[in-house]
Motif scaffolding. Structure first.
Motif, PDB file in Angstrom:
ATOM      1  N   VAL A 183       0.746  -1.122  -0.246  1.00  0.00           N
ATOM      2  CA  VAL A 183       0.103  -0.162  -0.219  1.00  0.00           C
ATOM      3  C   VAL A 183       0.799   1.366   0.033  1.00  0.00           C
ATOM      4  CG1 VAL A 183      -1.430   1.301   1.333  1.00  0.00           C
ATOM      5  CG2 VAL A 183      -2.001  -1.045   1.055  1.00  0.00           C
ATOM      6  N   LEU A 184       1.856   1.365   0.715  1.00  0.00           N
ATOM      7  CA  LEU A 184       2.773   2.347   0.637  1.00  0.00           C
ATOM      8  C   LEU A 184       3.513   2.637  -0.526  1.00  0.00           C
ATOM      9  CD1 LEU A 184       4.488   1.860   4.132  1.00  0.00           C
ATOM     10  CD2 LEU A 184       2.877   3.482   3.680  1.00  0.00           C
ATOM     11  N   VAL A 185       3.936   1.469  -1.256  1.00  0.00           N
ATOM     12  CA  VAL A 185       4.575   1.562  -2.470  1.00  0.00           C
ATOM     13  C   VAL A 185       3.601   2.315  -3.709  1.00  0.00           C
ATOM     14  CG1 VAL A 185       5.612   0.399  -4.515  1.00  0.00           C
ATOM     15  CG2 VAL A 185       6.271   0.035  -2.228  1.00  0.00           C
ATOM     16  N   LEU A 186       2.320   1.635  -3.584  1.00  0.00           N
ATOM     17  CA  LEU A 186       1.161   2.121  -4.471  1.00  0.00           C
ATOM     18  C   LEU A 186       0.845   3.609  -4.289  1.00  0.00           C
ATOM     19  CD1 LEU A 186      -0.875   1.626  -6.466  1.00  0.00           C
ATOM     20  CD2 LEU A 186      -2.393   0.795  -4.845  1.00  0.00           C
ATOM     21  N   THR A 187       0.805   4.053  -2.684  1.00  0.00           N
ATOM     22  CA  THR A 187       0.660   5.534  -2.454  1.00  0.00           C
ATOM     23  C   THR A 187       1.703   6.224  -3.083  1.00  0.00           C
ATOM     24  OG1 THR A 187      -0.532   4.689  -0.619  1.00  0.00           O
ATOM     25  CG2 THR A 187      -0.033   6.773  -0.623  1.00  0.00           C
ATOM     26  N   TYR A 188       2.865   5.943  -2.782  1.00  0.00           N
ATOM     27  CA  TYR A 188       4.001   6.651  -3.365  1.00  0.00           C
ATOM     28  C   TYR A 188       3.938   7.014  -4.996  1.00  0.00           C
ATOM     29  CZ  TYR A 188       8.727   8.200  -4.455  1.00  0.00           C
ATOM     30  OH  TYR A 188       9.938   8.810  -4.852  1.00  0.00           O
ATOM     31  N   GLY A 189       3.770   5.703  -5.600  1.00  0.00           N
ATOM     32  CA  GLY A 189       3.382   5.856  -6.961  1.00  0.00           C
ATOM     33  C   GLY A 189       2.383   6.773  -7.729  1.00  0.00           C
ATOM     34  N   LEU A 190       1.261   6.680  -6.861  1.00  0.00           N
ATOM     35  CA  LEU A 190      -0.007   7.636  -7.268  1.00  0.00           C
ATOM     36  C   LEU A 190       0.288   9.091  -6.912  1.00  0.00           C
ATOM     37  CD1 LEU A 190      -2.910   5.584  -5.949  1.00  0.00           C
ATOM     38  CD2 LEU A 190      -2.196   5.789  -8.210  1.00  0.00           C
ATOM     39  N   HIS A 191       1.176   9.492  -5.898  1.00  0.00           N
ATOM     40  CA  HIS A 191       1.488  10.583  -5.606  1.00  0.00           C
ATOM     41  C   HIS A 191       2.876  11.245  -6.682  1.00  0.00           C
ATOM     42  CE1 HIS A 191       2.867  13.988  -3.191  1.00  0.00           C
ATOM     43  NE2 HIS A 191       4.220  13.856  -3.326  1.00  0.00           N
ATOM     44  N   MET A 192       3.535  10.367  -7.059  1.00  0.00           N
ATOM     45  CA  MET A 192       4.487  10.773  -8.178  1.00  0.00           C
ATOM     46  C   MET A 192       3.779  11.022  -9.569  1.00  0.00           C
ATOM     47  SD  MET A 192       7.136  11.141  -6.702  1.00  0.00           S
ATOM     48  CE  MET A 192       8.438  11.235  -8.103  1.00  0.00           C
ATOM     49  N   ILE A 193       2.887  10.405  -9.732  1.00  0.00           N
ATOM     50  CA  ILE A 193       2.122  10.542 -11.021  1.00  0.00           C
ATOM     51  C   ILE A 193       1.256  11.966 -11.132  1.00  0.00           C
ATOM     52  CG2 ILE A 193       0.043   9.508 -12.589  1.00  0.00           C
ATOM     53  CD1 ILE A 193       1.002   6.746 -11.929  1.00  0.00           C
ATOM     54  N   MET A 194       0.666  12.011  -9.903  1.00  0.00           N
ATOM     55  CA  MET A 194      -0.196  13.168  -9.654  1.00  0.00           C
ATOM     56  C   MET A 194       0.816  14.422  -9.702  1.00  0.00           C
ATOM     57  SD  MET A 194      -2.815  11.991  -6.526  1.00  0.00           S
ATOM     58  CE  MET A 194      -3.487  13.686  -6.711  1.00  0.00           C
ATOM     59  N   GLN A 195       1.873  14.498  -9.499  1.00  0.00           N
ATOM     60  CA  GLN A 195       2.999  15.491  -9.601  1.00  0.00           C
ATOM     61  C   GLN A 195       3.422  16.039 -11.203  1.00  0.00           C
ATOM     62  OE1 GLN A 195       3.748  17.623  -6.902  1.00  0.00           O
ATOM     63  NE2 GLN A 195       2.330  15.877  -5.861  1.00  0.00           N
ATOM     64  N   LEU A 196       2.819  14.956 -12.290  1.00  0.00           N
ATOM     65  CA  LEU A 196       3.249  15.378 -13.552  1.00  0.00           C
ATOM     66  C   LEU A 196       2.312  16.544 -14.035  1.00  0.00           C
ATOM     67  CD1 LEU A 196       3.712  11.672 -14.813  1.00  0.00           C
ATOM     68  CD2 LEU A 196       5.489  13.288 -14.112  1.00  0.00           C
ATOM     69  N   HIS A 197       2.997  17.380 -14.780  1.00  0.00           N
ATOM     70  CA  HIS A 197       2.082  18.556 -15.311  1.00  0.00           C
ATOM     71  C   HIS A 197       2.352  18.396 -16.912  1.00  0.00           C
ATOM     72  CE1 HIS A 197       1.807  20.542 -11.477  1.00  0.00           C
ATOM     73  NE2 HIS A 197       2.966  20.273 -11.308  1.00  0.00           N
ATOM     74  N   THR A 198       1.208  18.787 -17.620  1.00  0.00           N
ATOM     75  CA  THR A 198       1.038  18.745 -18.959  1.00  0.00           C
ATOM     76  C   THR A 198       1.753  19.898 -19.501  1.00  0.00           C
ATOM     77  OG1 THR A 198      -1.016  17.637 -18.859  1.00  0.00           O
ATOM     78  CG2 THR A 198      -0.580  18.530 -20.724  1.00  0.00           C
ATOM     79  N   MET A 199       2.428  19.879 -20.751  1.00  0.00           N
ATOM     80  CA  MET A 199       2.945  20.900 -21.378  1.00  0.00           C
ATOM     81  C   MET A 199       2.118  22.193 -21.797  1.00  0.00           C
ATOM     82  SD  MET A 199       5.794  18.757 -23.560  1.00  0.00           S
ATOM     83  CE  MET A 199       6.216  20.314 -24.450  1.00  0.00           C
ATOM     84  N   ASP A 200       2.456  23.277 -21.576  1.00  0.00           N
ATOM     85  CA  ASP A 200       1.374  24.251 -22.289  1.00  0.00           C
ATOM     86  C   ASP A 200       1.679  24.773 -23.522  1.00  0.00           C
ATOM     87  OD1 ASP A 200       3.848  25.273 -21.723  1.00  0.00           O
ATOM     88  OD2 ASP A 200       3.273  26.967 -20.405  1.00  0.00           O
ATOM     89  N   ARG A 201       3.021  24.372 -23.980  1.00  0.00           N
ATOM     90  CA  ARG A 201       3.176  24.390 -25.632  1.00  0.00           C
ATOM     91  C   ARG A 201       3.563  23.070 -26.293  1.00  0.00           C
ATOM     92  NH1 ARG A 201       7.150  30.039 -25.770  1.00  0.00           N
ATOM     93  NH2 ARG A 201       5.676  31.162 -24.665  1.00  0.00           N
ATOM     94  N   PHE A 202       2.953  22.958 -27.604  1.00  0.00           N
ATOM     95  CA  PHE A 202       3.019  21.882 -28.397  1.00  0.00           C
ATOM     96  C   PHE A 202       3.718  22.159 -30.032  1.00  0.00           C
ATOM     97  CE2 PHE A 202      -0.230  20.792 -25.356  1.00  0.00           C
ATOM     98  CZ  PHE A 202       0.188  19.589 -24.620  1.00  0.00           C
ATOM     99  N   ASP A 203       4.436  21.356 -30.381  1.00  0.00           N
ATOM    100  CA  ASP A 203       5.165  21.699 -31.846  1.00  0.00           C
ATOM    101  C   ASP A 203       4.137  21.249 -32.552  1.00  0.00           C
ATOM    102  OD1 ASP A 203       6.572  22.309 -33.612  1.00  0.00           O
ATOM    103  OD2 ASP A 203       8.403  20.931 -33.024  1.00  0.00           O
ATOM    104  N   ASP A 204       3.742  22.140 -33.732  1.00  0.00           N
ATOM    105  CA  ASP A 204       2.728  21.798 -34.790  1.00  0.00           C
ATOM    106  C   ASP A 204       3.892  21.175 -35.909  1.00  0.00           C
ATOM    107  OD1 ASP A 204       0.962  21.259 -36.716  1.00  0.00           O
ATOM    108  OD2 ASP A 204       0.130  23.431 -36.670  1.00  0.00           O
ATOM    109  N   PRO A 205       3.742  20.225 -36.456  1.00  0.00           N
ATOM    110  CA  PRO A 205       4.636  19.849 -37.776  1.00  0.00           C
ATOM    111  C   PRO A 205       4.627  20.594 -38.984  1.00  0.00           C
ATOM    112  CG  PRO A 205       3.156  18.039 -37.264  1.00  0.00           C
ATOM    113  CD  PRO A 205       2.977  19.242 -36.236  1.00  0.00           C
ATOM    114  N   LYS A 206       3.132  21.270 -39.271  1.00  0.00           N
ATOM    115  CA  LYS A 206       2.970  21.857 -40.454  1.00  0.00           C
ATOM    116  C   LYS A 206       3.297  23.224 -40.117  1.00  0.00           C
ATOM    117  CE  LYS A 206      -0.825  18.823 -41.888  1.00  0.00           C
ATOM    118  NZ  LYS A 206      -2.334  18.749 -42.137  1.00  0.00           N
ATOM    119  N   GLY A 207       3.266  24.080 -39.039  1.00  0.00           N
ATOM    120  CA  GLY A 207       3.747  25.209 -38.988  1.00  0.00           C
ATOM    121  C   GLY A 207       5.278  25.415 -38.733  1.00  0.00           C
ATOM    122  N   PRO A 208       5.428  26.859 -38.271  1.00  0.00           N
ATOM    123  CA  PRO A 208       7.061  27.015 -37.909  1.00  0.00           C
ATOM    124  C   PRO A 208       7.325  26.474 -36.723  1.00  0.00           C
ATOM    125  CG  PRO A 208       5.538  28.898 -37.761  1.00  0.00           C
ATOM    126  CD  PRO A 208       4.834  27.931 -38.335  1.00  0.00           C
ATOM    127  N   ALA A 209       8.474  26.037 -36.441  1.00  0.00           N
ATOM    128  CA  ALA A 209       9.001  25.707 -35.301  1.00  0.00           C
ATOM    129  C   ALA A 209       8.782  26.728 -34.054  1.00  0.00           C
ATOM    130  CB  ALA A 209      10.300  25.176 -35.357  1.00  0.00           C
TER     131      ALA A 209
END
Length: 484
Positions: free
Chosen positions: A451-477
């Protein structure tokens, strides 16, 4: 000439080992085989430990006779003893899984057979009463004057033994039968591998030893044997020929299971103390030897009325006095069980304790304290499989100078109730075995870790943040300025 003598010696050893196992597999007492366990004793190569003949077929070896066998073996053989103590075992385990019909490749005991064949004088006792087998450790401890060492095969290689100083090594072996009959064979095969591993380690140390293989309890009872007889072939023949014997066997089962009434003490017309035990015995130490006396037949059973004069009971205290005559040379002998009950504020309920077990004989009193280990709620009875002062003791002498140090008291399948007795029957039993066994604690700790290992894993996953910018292959870099 030398080669022929060696061949003759080998043939004699082979015939001796074969005779041992044939005797072990054939000596079956159909009426009482459910109350005995086998015992096998052998020594390392070259030494002899048996100078007295084994018992006749059908004879049940008691505690005193077994002590004589062990004493003779230790006087003649090595003083380093290896005891393989299985939880349960019966002669039927050898007949079913020992390759009794020539199928030695299916035998579950190849290492055991090899050890018996290599020994010059093995001793096989097919029928030993299980109370006597329970006392093997105590008897060996008294004769060797050393404490037992409970070990496993892995730690044996780290121990250095000396042929001049005795040692008692105890290896506990499991036994259990599940829904599949092959599970018992697998367990016995695993135990045989443990025996082989231990004997190999002893051989590398080049120290002579005496080995004993026995069990604490029989693995089969009369009920299971009758079921097996009904399932196997010849059912109608057994029913036709053994009607009277079947009724006798059922009567013995009834007596063995203890359907007889407990010892009951009444104050007026109301019952106030109940005591029951499958076995009751006392022993005294005289001249360095333990002298035993069995009190079971004079205390319990149909038609037995023990003398209870001196017993008393009220709402807070109870005392059961069992009076005997001519016990171990004492004309007057009393076994007294003193109990009390009181309210405990922490648990907010009343509890009763077995304060003391006293032995009074010829003006002398030996007192054992039991209040530390023997207790139960006041509305319940107390039950324990074994209550003794020498093997996993629940009773301890009151002091180091008390005469109780020269006595042994043993109750088998013990149950007592001194308060709130209703209808002459025991109330719900509070068993001496704890709820949290080592296996349960291991399971809880493992689950908590997961249970402690599972709780630590869930806590680490919840700390991940989504990128606010994405690269469009059809547009300028996307260019990220260094100032950001």
């Amino acid at each position: 000439m030398a080669s022929s003598r060696t061949t003759l010696l080998r043939r004699r050893r082979s015939s001796m080992a074969l005779a041992v196992f044939l005797g072990l597999l054939s000596v079956l007492n159909a009426g009482t085989c459910d109350e005995q366990v086998p015992l096998l004793l052998w020594t390392s190569g070259g030494t002899s430990a048996l100078s007295q003949a084994p018992p006749t077929a059908g004879h049940i070896v008691g505690q005193q006779q077994l002590a004589a066998y062990l004493e003779n073996a230790l006087n003649m053989g090595p003083k380093n003893v290896v005891l393989f103590l299985q939880d349960k075992m019966s002669v039927e385990d050898f007949t079913m899984y020992g390759g009794a019909f020539g199928n030695k490749q299916d035998s579950a005991f190849p290492n055991l057979e090899g050890a018996l064949m290599s020994s010059s004088s093995p001793l096989v006792l097919p029928s030993v009463s299980w109370p006597a087998s329970n006392a093997v450790i105590g008897q060996l401890q008294d004769q060797l004057e050393t404490s037992p060492l409970y070990m496993d095969p892995e730690t044996l290689s780290q121990l250095r033994l000396n042929a001049s100083s005795p040692a008692l090594l105890v290896f506990r072996l499991p036994y259990g039968v599940g829904s599949d009959l092959m599970s018992a064979k697998e367990i016995l095969s695993g135990n045989d591998e443990v025996i082989g591993q231990v004997l190999s380690t002893m051989k590398t140390q080049a120290v002579p030893y005496t080995a004993i293989y026995t069990a604490l309890r029989p693995s089969r009872d009369a009920v299971s044997l009758s079921v097996e007889a009904a399932v196997g072939g010849g059912r109608s023949l057994l029913q036709a020929r053994g009607g009277g014997r079947d009724r006798d066997r059922k009567q013995r089962i009834k007596e063995r299971d203890g359907v007889y009434a407990p010892v009951e003490f009444k104050e007026g017309e109301e019952s106030c103390i109940l005591l029951w035990a499958k076995g009751l015995s006392v022993s005294i130490l005289r001249s360095g030897r333990w002298e035993d006396h069995d009190l079971t037949s004079s205390t319990f059973g149909e038609g037995v009325k023990p003398k209870l004069h001196g017993s008393i009971c009220d709402k807070t205290r109870a005392k059961l006095v069992l009076n005997y005559d001519n016990v171990l040379g004492h004309r007057s002998f009393k076994l007294i069980l003193a109990m009390s009950q009181r309210h405990y504020q922490v648990s907010a309920r009343r509890w009763f304790t077995l304060d003391a077990v006293e032995l009074e004989y010829d003006g002398t009193k030996a007192t054992f304290n039991g209040s530390r280990n023997i207790y139960a709620p006041a509305e319940f009875s107390y039950r324990c499989e074994s209550v003794t002062n020498f093997r996993w003791p629940l009773l301890v002498p009151r002091s180091a100078k008390d005469p109780a140090n020269q006595w042994r008291v043993s109750f088998e399948d013990f149950q007592i109730q001194g308060f709130n007795v209703s209808g002459g029957e025991f109330s719900y039993a509070s068993d001496c075995s704890g709820f949290f066994s080592p296996g349960i604690w291991m399971g809880l700790m493992t689950s908590l870790l997961m249970v402690l290992v599972l709780t630590y894993g869930l806590h680490m996953i919840m700390q991940l943040h989504t990128m606010d910018r994405f690269d469009d292959p059809k547009g300028p870099a996307i260019s990220v300025p260094q100032t950001e």
